[in-house]
Design a protein around this motif. Structure first.
Motif, PDB file in Angstrom:
ATOM      1  N   THR A 104     -18.399  40.279  25.334  1.00 34.42           N
ATOM      2  CA  THR A 104     -17.007  40.011  25.725  1.00 34.42           C
ATOM      3  C   THR A 104     -16.162  41.280  25.779  1.00 34.42           C
ATOM      4  O   THR A 104     -14.931  41.209  25.805  1.00 34.42           O
ATOM      5  CB  THR A 104     -16.350  39.028  24.741  1.00 34.42           C
ATOM      6  OG1 THR A 104     -16.301  39.635  23.426  1.00 34.42           O
ATOM      7  CG2 THR A 104     -17.134  37.727  24.661  1.00 34.42           C
ATOM      8  N   GLY A 105     -16.810  42.427  25.820  1.00 34.35           N
ATOM      9  CA  GLY A 105     -16.082  43.688  25.739  1.00 34.35           C
ATOM     10  C   GLY A 105     -15.052  43.906  26.829  1.00 34.35           C
ATOM     11  O   GLY A 105     -14.059  44.604  26.616  1.00 34.35           O
ATOM     12  N   GLU A 106     -15.251  43.324  27.998  1.00 34.68           N
ATOM     13  CA  GLU A 106     -14.310  43.530  29.099  1.00 34.68           C
ATOM     14  C   GLU A 106     -13.315  42.382  29.238  1.00 34.68           C
ATOM     15  O   GLU A 106     -12.528  42.357  30.186  1.00 34.68           O
ATOM     16  CB  GLU A 106     -15.080  43.720  30.406  1.00 34.68           C
ATOM     17  CG  GLU A 106     -15.925  44.991  30.426  1.00 34.68           C
ATOM     18  CD  GLU A 106     -16.428  45.336  31.810  1.00 34.68           C
ATOM     19  OE1 GLU A 106     -15.615  45.797  32.629  1.00 34.68           O
ATOM     20  OE2 GLU A 106     -17.621  45.152  32.054  1.00 34.68           O
ATOM     21  N   GLU A 107     -13.330  41.462  28.301  1.00 34.24           N
ATOM     22  CA  GLU A 107     -12.431  40.306  28.364  1.00 34.24           C
ATOM     23  C   GLU A 107     -11.204  40.521  27.488  1.00 34.24           C
ATOM     24  O   GLU A 107     -11.258  41.183  26.452  1.00 34.24           O
ATOM     25  CB  GLU A 107     -13.171  39.038  27.927  1.00 34.24           C
ATOM     26  CG  GLU A 107     -14.349  38.674  28.814  1.00 34.24           C
ATOM     27  CD  GLU A 107     -15.095  37.459  28.292  1.00 34.24           C
ATOM     28  OE1 GLU A 107     -14.473  36.633  27.577  1.00 34.24           O
ATOM     29  OE2 GLU A 107     -16.303  37.335  28.587  1.00 34.24           O
ATOM     30  N   PHE A 108     -10.100  39.931  27.919  1.00 30.03           N
ATOM     31  CA  PHE A 108      -8.841  39.974  27.184  1.00 30.03           C
ATOM     32  C   PHE A 108      -8.827  38.831  26.172  1.00 30.03           C
ATOM     33  O   PHE A 108      -8.627  37.667  26.521  1.00 30.03           O
ATOM     34  CB  PHE A 108      -7.666  39.843  28.165  1.00 30.03           C
ATOM     35  CG  PHE A 108      -6.304  39.765  27.527  1.00 30.03           C
ATOM     36  CD1 PHE A 108      -5.788  40.846  26.832  1.00 30.03           C
ATOM     37  CD2 PHE A 108      -5.532  38.619  27.632  1.00 30.03           C
ATOM     38  CE1 PHE A 108      -4.523  40.792  26.252  1.00 30.03           C
ATOM     39  CE2 PHE A 108      -4.268  38.538  27.056  1.00 30.03           C
ATOM     40  CZ  PHE A 108      -3.763  39.629  26.363  1.00 30.03           C
ATOM     41  N   ILE A 109      -9.084  39.159  24.910  1.00 28.02           N
ATOM     42  CA  ILE A 109      -9.168  38.145  23.848  1.00 28.02           C
ATOM     43  C   ILE A 109      -8.333  38.622  22.652  1.00 28.02           C
ATOM     44  O   ILE A 109      -8.853  39.267  21.727  1.00 28.02           O
ATOM     45  CB  ILE A 109     -10.625  37.890  23.420  1.00 28.02           C
ATOM     46  CG1 ILE A 109     -11.503  37.552  24.631  1.00 28.02           C
ATOM     47  CG2 ILE A 109     -10.687  36.770  22.385  1.00 28.02           C
ATOM     48  CD1 ILE A 109     -12.971  37.378  24.298  1.00 28.02           C
ATOM     49  N   PRO A 110      -7.032  38.345  22.653  1.00 22.99           N
ATOM     50  CA  PRO A 110      -6.188  38.783  21.531  1.00 22.99           C
ATOM     51  C   PRO A 110      -6.656  38.250  20.186  1.00 22.99           C
ATOM     52  O   PRO A 110      -6.423  38.878  19.140  1.00 22.99           O
ATOM     53  CB  PRO A 110      -4.808  38.229  21.898  1.00 22.99           C
ATOM     54  CG  PRO A 110      -4.848  38.037  23.379  1.00 22.99           C
ATOM     55  CD  PRO A 110      -6.259  37.664  23.702  1.00 22.99           C
TER      56      PRO A 110
END
Length: 553
Positions: A455-461
């Motif tokens: 998930t390194g390129e995903e926006f996950i606050p």
């Protein structure tokens, strides 16, 4: 390439002179002039050196020859001109198995490295920091914009400057600035409302919704914060659209393809040669004119403070109210050095947060559910925009912290930087010869699957949020990564950004204010946004938002 270094050419020249004098002395080659004999000997020496540097050393001798390597030839200019900058290193980190270093070859088989794991990053940024410096051509060009301040100083000069400047950036001083940051954010909110009302969306009458281009406003906000903090000067660029200081930075840092090419040329060639390249004259004039103006402004402010100090018109406490006054009292810098430091703080101090605020707005438009949840958190913590805020309120909001951390992780202001080994050293257990260049790539490292998984390129606050034993959401500062070197937006160690806590605090204030007051959407939901910018990261198209005022806050 080794033979391109000045000392190698001088060694060839010296060897050729000695060899030629020796041949003349022993009477060889009768009838030859010294000039023709010298030319012949020099050509032979140069050819042997070329053969060694290009065909022998890289393949049979270099300690880097057995490292995992990128196929083919890749120039540093290719990485610099890539869009987004850092895309290729991220691809290599994902596809090429390695133990901390990936090797690629450029022109004439010169070796370059990319650092990929904790140990390599630790060695470069902490353990052996002063074995590496920014390449001189890059420093020489950037100094035209920001001077030889803290960012561009090296070795002992850097140690001295950092020691002198660090006290101004301790966490107590940063937290004392939240009031100023919040006040300036409120000034921005008022101007954004005016612009939105004056520019309604097509087919809509003027009301509480309208069009706003965010990149310029973000830059003006952060300039109006760093001005008082750095030098005690309020530029008032938010409320005065005709502002020469703001316009100068905009002209220098405009995210155009032309500027990126210009940057690449000046990083590769010496300044005197870069100025001779056809088609580059206009941009050189822009840099010279705008930085000349900014330097004059900084000189004027230093001169005013010197006069006030000599005539005792200000006391120590008043002078220490800003960074410039604090370091002037120490007496360690000349006026020209003070100007260099001010240029550095003005440029770096406002551009980092301006870029981050712009990308925060973009991501929150892409994820409206996160935007709505963040607004609810802000309204529950801060009664209204006119309420006074405390550092504890802003630093303890889990989702606000998570959003800001994800923005800084995914969109680092400087996506890639280069270091050059100034002596033989060790990185991740590998001997790295003097002269080798290593790329540190925040864009790639911050997204690397080695640190962040799939998930390194995903926006996950939420990766920055923990839950305590009572079920309460709390802030974490690691994002679930195994090391703090997984995020290098501000680098680490002795060369880390001295203003990182200031930038984070400013971003918290700005995001809390903007999201608390406005609901945001992209004006064109189908618009493709490209990560661009020469020195820093900006959207090439600008950031055109539809902003709707949230009444009652």
């Amino acid at each position: 390439m080794v033979l391109l270094f000045k000392e190698e050419l001088m060694a060839n020249l010296a060897l050729s002179v000695v060899a030629t004098v020796g041949l003349v002395w022993v009477g060889q080659f009768p009838g030859w002039t010294f000039k023709s004999l010298f030319g012949c000997v020099f050509a032979v020496n140069f050819g042997v050196q070329l053969f060694w540097d290009v065909l022998i050393y890289p393949y049979f001798v270099s300690p880097l020859r057995n490292l995992p390597r990128v196929p083919g030839m890749v120039s540093q200019l290719t990485i610099l001109m890539d869009t987004p900058r850092g895309r290729l290193p991220l691809q290599w980190m994902r596809d090429i198995p390695n133990d901390g270093l990936i090797h690629f070859r450029g022109a004439f088989n010169a070796s370059y490295l990319i650092a990929t794991n904790h140990q390599a990053l630790l060695d470069i940024m902490s353990t052996n920091t002063y074995d590496f410096e920014k390449p001189w051509k890059a420093r020489e060009f950037l100094a035209r914009i920001i001077g030889f301040g803290l960012i561009l100083s090296e070795g002992n000069a850097h140690r001295v400057q950092r020691k002198a400047l660090t006290p101004a950036f301790n966490i107590k001083n940063i937290r004392a600035l939240y009031g100023l940051m919040w006040d300036k954010t409120n000034v921005l909110l008022g101007e954004l409302e005016k612009e939105a009302r004056a520019n309604p969306m097509e087919g809509m009458s003027s009301g509480n919704s309208g069009k706003v281009e965010m990149t310029v406003w973000a830059s003006r906000l952060t300039l109006d914060v760093i001005g008082p903090v750095a030098m005690g000067r309020d530029f008032q660029s938010i409320t005065h659209k005709e502002n020469k200081v703001a316009d100068s930075f905009l002209a220098i840092l405009e995210p155009s393809r032309e500027k990126l090419v210009f940057l690449g040329v000046n990083f590769v060639f010496p300044q005197w040669f870069a100025r001779l390249i056809p088609g580059m004259g206009r941009l050189h004039k822009v840099i010279d004119d705008e930085t000349g103006y900014l330097r004059r402004v900084c000189h004027e402010i230093v001169r005013e403070k010197r006069i006030a100090l000599k005539t005792q018109k200000v006391d120590t406490q008043e002078l220490e109210a800003d960074i410039l006054g604090t370091i002037m009292l120490r007496g360690e810098f000349s006026d020209d050095e003070l100007v260099d430091q001010m240029l550095t703080f003005l440029a770096a101090g406002h551009e980092t947060t301006a870029s981050a605020l712009t990308w925060a707005c973009y991501l929150l438009c892409l994820y409206p559910d996160v935007q709505e949840r963040l607004r609810q958190e802000i309204h529950a913590t801060i009664p209204s925009s006119t309420s006074q805020v405390t550092w504890n309120q802003l630093e303890s909001m889990p989702l606000l912290n998570g959003v800001c951390q994800e923005v800084l992780r995914l969109y680092p202001t400087v996506p890639a930087t280069v270091r050059e080994a100034i002596r033989d050293t060790i990185v991740a257990g590998t001997s790295v010869p003097r002269g080798t260049r290593i790329t540190l790539c925040p864009y790639a490292t911050n997204r690397s699957p080695h640190f962040w998984g799939a998930t390194g390129e995903e926006f996950i606050p939420e990766r920055w949020i923990d839950t305590d034993e009572k079920g309460n959401k709390t802030v974490n500062h690691h994002g679930g990564a195994p090391t703090n070197f997984a995020q290098i937006t501000f680098l680490h160690g002795q060369r880390s950004c001295i203003g990182k806590d200031f930038a984070r605090a400013e971003l918290r204030c700005a995001v809390a204010g903007v999201v608390g007051r406005f609901a945001m959407e992209m004006q064109d939901p189908n618009q493709e946004i490209h990560i661009a910018g020469a020195v820093t990261t900006k959207p090439r198209e600008g950031m055109h938002l539809k902003m709707t005022t949230m009444e009652g806050w």
